[in-house]
Design a protein around this motif. Structure first.
Motif, short mmCIF file in Angstrom:
data_model
loop_
_atom_site.label_atom_id
_atom_site.label_comp_id
_atom_site.label_asym_id
_atom_site.label_seq_id
_atom_site.Cartn_x
_atom_site.Cartn_y
_atom_site.Cartn_z
N LEU A 10 -12.50 -1.87 -3.41
CA LEU A 10 -12.41 -1.43 -2.03
C LEU A 10 -11.98 0.03 -1.98
CD1 LEU A 10 -10.46 -4.48 -0.52
CD2 LEU A 10 -12.93 -4.22 -0.79
N LEU B 94 0.84 -1.20 0.00
CA LEU B 94 0.00 0.00 0.00
C LEU B 94 0.87 1.25 0.00
CD1 LEU B 94 -2.76 1.41 0.19
CD2 LEU B 94 -2.52 1.29 2.69
N ALA C 205 -7.17 0.30 7.61
CA ALA C 205 -7.06 0.36 6.15
C ALA C 205 -5.70 -0.13 5.67
CB ALA C 205 -7.31 1.79 5.66
N ALA D 284 -5.27 -6.99 0.47
CA ALA D 284 -5.91 -7.13 -0.84
C ALA D 284 -4.86 -7.07 -1.94
CB ALA D 284 -6.96 -6.03 -1.03
N ILE E 176 -7.74 4.39 -3.95
CA ILE E 176 -7.39 5.17 -2.76
C ILE E 176 -7.17 6.65 -3.05
CG2 ILE E 176 -6.44 3.18 -1.54
CD1 ILE E 176 -3.63 4.18 -2.35
N PRO F 57 -7.55 -10.56 0.01
CA PRO F 57 -8.60 -9.62 0.44
C PRO F 57 -9.51 -10.28 1.47
CG PRO F 57 -9.11 -10.51 -1.72
CD PRO F 57 -7.72 -10.98 -1.39
N THR G 195 -10.51 -8.53 -7.09
CA THR G 195 -10.59 -7.39 -6.17
C THR G 195 -9.56 -6.32 -6.53
OG1 THR G 195 -11.27 -8.90 -4.40
CG2 THR G 195 -10.56 -6.70 -3.74
N ILE H 175 -8.41 -1.97 -5.54
CA ILE H 175 -8.57 -0.89 -4.56
C ILE H 175 -8.49 0.45 -5.28
CG2 ILE H 175 -7.45 -2.36 -2.83
CD1 ILE H 175 -5.12 -0.32 -2.83
N GLY I 109 -13.98 -5.11 3.48
CA GLY I 109 -14.11 -3.75 3.00
C GLY I 109 -14.84 -2.99 4.08
N TYR J 282 -11.70 3.81 0.61
CA TYR J 282 -11.26 4.25 1.94
C TYR J 282 -12.25 5.28 2.46
CZ TYR J 282 -8.28 6.18 5.65
OH TYR J 282 -7.78 6.60 6.87
N LEU K 12 -6.31 -3.04 2.95
CA LEU K 12 -5.92 -2.66 1.60
C LEU K 12 -4.61 -3.35 1.19
CD1 LEU K 12 -6.75 1.17 1.75
CD2 LEU K 12 -8.03 -0.60 0.52
#
Length: 371
Positions: free
Chosen positions: A163, A30, A187, A194, A248, A199, A244, A246, A202, A165, A191
């Motif tokens: 997903l 992340l 998170a 994932a 952000i 994952p 999946t 994300i 959420g 935030y 995250l």
């Protein structure tokens, strides 16, 4: 150094190595995340769903931010009025006069044997016209008019879940900072996991998935007996490393009003943590190992300073803190929480106490009502 000293120092080394494994192998994903450039861009028809139970005040403040989204493709906003006894009904009717994309779904009876938010959410999904579902709460407001656009842009070939935030608004006081840090830390985990291909959850404040995925998996049927879990347990069940994604970006966030008292926050967190026992065994092990190692850092450090060699103990601890500081700083910047970084040592110490406080929630019986 005595045998006991070497044993204690060895425990500290083991605990820190476990922590470093999580930070360097998982959380860095992340911290250094950069979404791939999409070869083709497509706008999907979107059904945004909000469940509300006696939320007139929150809807008055936050629903306009959803209704005025800058999204040119077909979309609808569904608000499920779950047996509200306040002014929710009349407020929604007034909004509907001005915004034709708003659809009101009134529920006038409680679902027997289905505690929590899952029944009203299921009814909202059932009534949705479009395949892409975008979920948020009545006490949330999109961070920008591009929220809908940015979240749906997370879809690509093979992606069924996006997903997002959902941070809390920034206010004065230590409680607000602790709440925002805990939200960031949660998170950081879901995250990063994932992105690492595992994952497991959420947050209903900012979550999207396909209606077909919901129908194919019989909705919440397997977890209807559990009061919570409409976001984390459902995602844990249907999410895979391939389906999946994300999103952000700051303009894709939804912002919530934080609890104003310690008691309200603890009640909220206790409700969330009671669902953790239902996670898949692999996820429970991975999250449990991370939490246990984080909890043991400071007892092991103190024991090593007293019973082993103080400078060796502090050197090992310093290595962990340097890595933690780098990963947290980059991840906080990713999630627009960078103002928290200056207090990272305080937050790390706080997590020791937090794990201790929240441990009973893992075995506590869940509350039956969502509101």
């Amino acid at each position: 150094m005595s045998l006991i000293g070497w044993i204690v120092l060895g425990i500290l080394v083991l605990v820190v190595l476990i922590q470093l494994g999580y930070y360097l192998l998982v959380f860095r994903k992340l911290a250094y995340f950069s979404p791939e450039e999409k070869k083709t861009s497509q706008e999907y028809a979107v059904s945004t769903i909000i469940c509300a139970k006696n939320e007139a005040e929150n809807l008055a403040m936050h629903l306009p931010g959803v209704l005025v989204q800058d999204y040119q493709t077909t979309h609808e906003i569904i608000v499920v009025n779950d047996n509200s006894t306040d002014e929710t009904k009349y407020l929604l009717e007034e909004f509907q006069k001005q915004f034709k994309v708003l659809h009101i779904l009134p529920l006038v009876q409680e679902a027997q044997g289905i505690p929590g938010k899952k029944f009203p959410l299921s009814m909202g999904i059932k009534s949705a016209k479009y395949e892409i579902l975008l979920l948020t709460d009545a006490d949330c407001v999109p961070a920008s008019e591009k929220w809908m656009q940015s979240m749906q842009n997370g879809y690509d070939k093979g992606i069924d879940i996006v997903l997002g935030y959902g941070p809390y608004s920034k206010k004065k006081g230590i409680l607000n900072k602790l709440i925002r840090f805990e939200t960031f830390h949660t998170a950081l985990q879901y995250l990063s996991f994932a992105l690492a291909g595992h994952p497991y959850m959420g947050v209903g404040r900012n979550l999207s998935y396909k209606r077909e995925l919901f129908i194919k998996n019989k909705g919440f049927a397997s977890i209807n007996h559990i009061p919570g879990g409409d976001d984390d347990l459902f995602i844990s069940k249907v999410a895979t490393k391939n389906n999946t994604a994300i999103v952000i970006k700051e303009d894709a966030h939804t912002i919530s009003e934080p609890p104003l008292t310690w008691a309200a926050w603890m009640k909220q967190k206790n409700r969330h943590y009671t669902t953790a026992r239902y996670y898949k065994p692999r996820i429970k092990f991975l999250l449990g190992l991370y939490s246990a190692s984080g909890f043991l850092v400071y007892p092991a450090l103190i024991a090593a300073i007293i019973l082993a060699n103080w400078w060796m103990a502090l050197s090992i601890y310093a290595i962990r803190m340097i890595v933690l500081a780098i990963i947290w700083k980059k991840a906080m910047k990713q999630l627009n929480e960078q103002d928290l970084w200056s207090k990272f040592i305080i937050f790390d110490l706080w997590m020791f106490l937090y794990y201790f406080i929240m441990a009973p929630a893992l075995i506590k019986k869940p509350a039956k009502k969502w509101k």
